[in-house]
Design a protein around this motif. Structure first.
Motif, PDB file in Angstrom:
ATOM      1  N   GLY A   1      -1.633 -28.633 -19.696  1.00 53.20           N
ATOM      2  CA  GLY A   1      -2.691 -29.143 -20.566  1.00 53.20           C
ATOM      3  C   GLY A   1      -2.448 -30.513 -21.151  1.00 53.20           C
ATOM      4  N   VAL A   2      -1.346 -31.170 -20.784  1.00 52.92           N
ATOM      5  CA  VAL A   2      -1.040 -32.503 -21.303  1.00 52.92           C
ATOM      6  C   VAL A   2      -1.906 -33.537 -20.592  1.00 52.92           C
ATOM      7  N   VAL A   3      -2.571 -34.389 -21.362  1.00 49.04           N
ATOM      8  CA  VAL A   3      -3.421 -35.433 -20.787  1.00 49.04           C
ATOM      9  C   VAL A   3      -2.574 -36.666 -20.516  1.00 49.04           C
ATOM     10  N   ASN A   4      -2.521 -37.049 -19.249  1.00 48.13           N
ATOM     11  CA  ASN A   4      -1.798 -38.238 -18.808  1.00 48.13           C
ATOM     12  C   ASN A   4      -2.805 -39.375 -18.658  1.00 48.13           C
ATOM     13  N   LEU A   5      -2.390 -40.580 -18.991  1.00 46.02           N
ATOM     14  CA  LEU A   5      -3.254 -41.753 -18.877  1.00 46.02           C
ATOM     15  C   LEU A   5      -2.424 -42.894 -18.306  1.00 46.02           C
ATOM     16  N   ALA A   6      -2.887 -43.473 -17.191  1.00 45.61           N
ATOM     17  CA  ALA A   6      -2.133 -44.552 -16.556  1.00 45.61           C
ATOM     18  C   ALA A   6      -3.072 -45.503 -15.823  1.00 45.61           C
TER      19      ALA A   6
ATOM     20  N   ARG B   1       9.681 -40.149  -5.903  1.00 45.15           N
ATOM     21  CA  ARG B   1       8.961 -38.967  -6.396  1.00 45.15           C
ATOM     22  C   ARG B   1       7.555 -39.344  -6.831  1.00 45.15           C
ATOM     23  N   ARG B   2       6.652 -38.368  -6.776  1.00 43.24           N
ATOM     24  CA  ARG B   2       5.282 -38.607  -7.228  1.00 43.24           C
ATOM     25  C   ARG B   2       5.250 -38.902  -8.719  1.00 43.24           C
ATOM     26  N   LYS B   3       4.361 -39.820  -9.090  1.00 44.58           N
ATOM     27  CA  LYS B   3       4.123 -40.099 -10.504  1.00 44.58           C
ATOM     28  C   LYS B   3       3.316 -38.947 -11.096  1.00 44.58           C
ATOM     29  N   ASP B   4       3.310 -38.863 -12.431  1.00 47.69           N
ATOM     30  CA  ASP B   4       2.580 -37.792 -13.117  1.00 47.69           C
ATOM     31  C   ASP B   4       1.122 -37.755 -12.668  1.00 47.69           C
ATOM     32  N   THR B   5       0.500 -38.921 -12.517  1.00 48.46           N
ATOM     33  CA  THR B   5      -0.911 -38.984 -12.132  1.00 48.46           C
ATOM     34  C   THR B   5      -1.144 -38.289 -10.795  1.00 48.46           C
TER      35      THR B   5
ATOM     36  N   PHE C   1       6.661 -42.612 -19.483  1.00 49.42           N
ATOM     37  CA  PHE C   1       6.910 -41.569 -20.471  1.00 49.42           C
ATOM     38  C   PHE C   1       7.185 -40.264 -19.744  1.00 49.42           C
ATOM     39  N   ALA C   2       7.823 -39.348 -20.427  1.00 52.69           N
ATOM     40  CA  ALA C   2       8.082 -38.026 -19.851  1.00 52.69           C
ATOM     41  C   ALA C   2       6.747 -37.315 -19.600  1.00 52.69           C
ATOM     42  N   PRO C   3       6.699 -36.416 -18.611  1.00 55.09           N
ATOM     43  CA  PRO C   3       5.449 -35.720 -18.281  1.00 55.09           C
ATOM     44  C   PRO C   3       4.820 -34.968 -19.459  1.00 55.09           C
ATOM     45  N   GLU C   4       5.652 -34.524 -20.417  1.00 58.85           N
ATOM     46  CA  GLU C   4       5.115 -33.762 -21.550  1.00 58.85           C
ATOM     47  C   GLU C   4       4.573 -34.649 -22.673  1.00 58.85           C
ATOM     48  N   VAL C   5       4.590 -35.974 -22.474  1.00 60.14           N
ATOM     49  CA  VAL C   5       4.052 -36.908 -23.464  1.00 60.14           C
ATOM     50  C   VAL C   5       2.670 -37.359 -23.018  1.00 60.14           C
ATOM     51  N   SER C   6       1.695 -37.237 -23.912  1.00 57.37           N
ATOM     52  CA  SER C   6       0.341 -37.697 -23.635  1.00 57.37           C
ATOM     53  C   SER C   6       0.205 -39.141 -24.095  1.00 57.37           C
ATOM     54  N   GLU C   7      -0.045 -40.042 -23.156  1.00 61.55           N
ATOM     55  CA  GLU C   7      -0.240 -41.454 -23.508  1.00 61.55           C
ATOM     56  C   GLU C   7      -1.455 -41.629 -24.406  1.00 61.55           C
ATOM     57  N   ALA C   8      -2.489 -40.839 -24.193  1.00 66.38           N
ATOM     58  CA  ALA C   8      -3.690 -40.921 -25.034  1.00 66.38           C
ATOM     59  C   ALA C   8      -3.339 -40.590 -26.486  1.00 66.38           C
ATOM     60  N   ASP C   9      -2.568 -39.522 -26.703  1.00 65.58           N
ATOM     61  CA  ASP C   9      -2.145 -39.156 -28.058  1.00 65.58           C
ATOM     62  C   ASP C   9      -1.236 -40.232 -28.643  1.00 65.58           C
TER      63      ASP C   9
ATOM     64  N   GLU D   1       6.330 -46.788   5.104  1.00 71.90           N
ATOM     65  CA  GLU D   1       7.698 -46.407   4.787  1.00 71.90           C
ATOM     66  C   GLU D   1       7.854 -45.989   3.335  1.00 71.90           C
ATOM     67  N   THR D   2       7.022 -46.553   2.446  1.00 70.52           N
ATOM     68  CA  THR D   2       7.134 -46.225   1.025  1.00 70.52           C
ATOM     69  C   THR D   2       6.435 -44.917   0.674  1.00 70.52           C
ATOM     70  N   ARG D   3       5.666 -44.367   1.627  1.00 67.26           N
ATOM     71  CA  ARG D   3       4.941 -43.106   1.449  1.00 67.26           C
ATOM     72  C   ARG D   3       3.925 -43.176   0.314  1.00 67.26           C
ATOM     73  N   ALA D   4       3.366 -44.362   0.080  1.00 70.21           N
ATOM     74  CA  ALA D   4       2.308 -44.505  -0.912  1.00 70.21           C
ATOM     75  C   ALA D   4       1.148 -43.604  -0.507  1.00 70.21           C
ATOM     76  N   GLU D   5       0.476 -43.028  -1.497  1.00 72.55           N
ATOM     77  CA  GLU D   5      -0.633 -42.122  -1.222  1.00 72.55           C
ATOM     78  C   GLU D   5      -1.953 -42.766  -1.623  1.00 72.55           C
ATOM     79  N   PHE D   6      -2.918 -42.721  -0.709  1.00 71.04           N
ATOM     80  CA  PHE D   6      -4.275 -43.174  -1.012  1.00 71.04           C
ATOM     81  C   PHE D   6      -5.073 -41.924  -1.327  1.00 71.04           C
ATOM     82  N   ILE D   7      -5.432 -41.789  -2.592  1.00 71.29           N
ATOM     83  CA  ILE D   7      -6.115 -40.599  -3.088  1.00 71.29           C
ATOM     84  C   ILE D   7      -7.594 -40.910  -3.206  1.00 71.29           C
TER      85      ILE D   7
END
Length: 159
Positions: free
Chosen positions: A40-45, A70-74, A104-112, A148-154
């Motif tokens: 339920g943590v809101v991530n903002l990036a 590793r994958r970013k929180d987003t 920030f750590a995954p449990e930190v909400s940037e919005a908050d 090679e960097t395994r960037a993901e296009f979402i």
């Protein structure tokens, strides 16, 4: 007229290629993406590599690289919840946009942390920023890994 500079892409490492491309592909609009973790943590990036992909149905795509392999929180949140919001900020929000890029750590909400007001989603459960000029609620359509960097296009369908 100055002689053009010639750079062989295969002579650059991933960081060098990134710096070259991000300096040449301008201007780059900023997708200020809100996601929500399973807890339920809101991530903002912010992400500066995004574009529209299709007009019917409307779709947008965001390129999200890995951090230390590793994958970013987003990315992780999008893949877990299959939804996200692209918030479009304005010039009054530039400082908060930059600050939300800090790690920030995954449990930190940037919005908050930044004191940004959230509003509930209309078509999805992930909240959007309340005071932005526009926000696009998206449902995950597809993910494609590149290079090679395994960037993901979402790609997300705008609801």
């Amino acid at each position: 007229m100055a002689e053009p500079v010639s750079i062989r892409a295969d002579s650059l490492d991933a960081e060098g290629c990134y710096r070259l491309l991000s300096g040449l592909v301008v201007p780059r609009p900023i997708a200020w993406i809100s996601t929500q973790s399973a807890a339920g943590v809101v991530n903002l990036a912010p992400f500066s590599c995004y574009t529209y992909v299709c007009s019917k149905p409307p779709m947008v795509g965001i390129n999200i690289g890995l951090r230390a392999g590793r994958r970013k929180d987003t990315s992780r949140n999008i893949l877990e919840r299959r939804e996200f919001v692209v918030n479009i900020g304005d010039e009054t929000m530039v400082q908060d946009i930059h600050r939300s890029a800090d790690e920030f750590a995954p449990e930190v909400s940037e919005a908050d942390l930044l004191g940004l007001e959230l509003a509930p989603g209309v078509a999805i459960t992930t909240p959007r920023l309340a005071n932005v000029p526009a926000a696009m609620e998206c449902r995950l359509h597809s993910v494609q890994e590149f290079g090679e960097t395994r960037a993901e296009f979402i790609v997300g369908e705008v609801l």
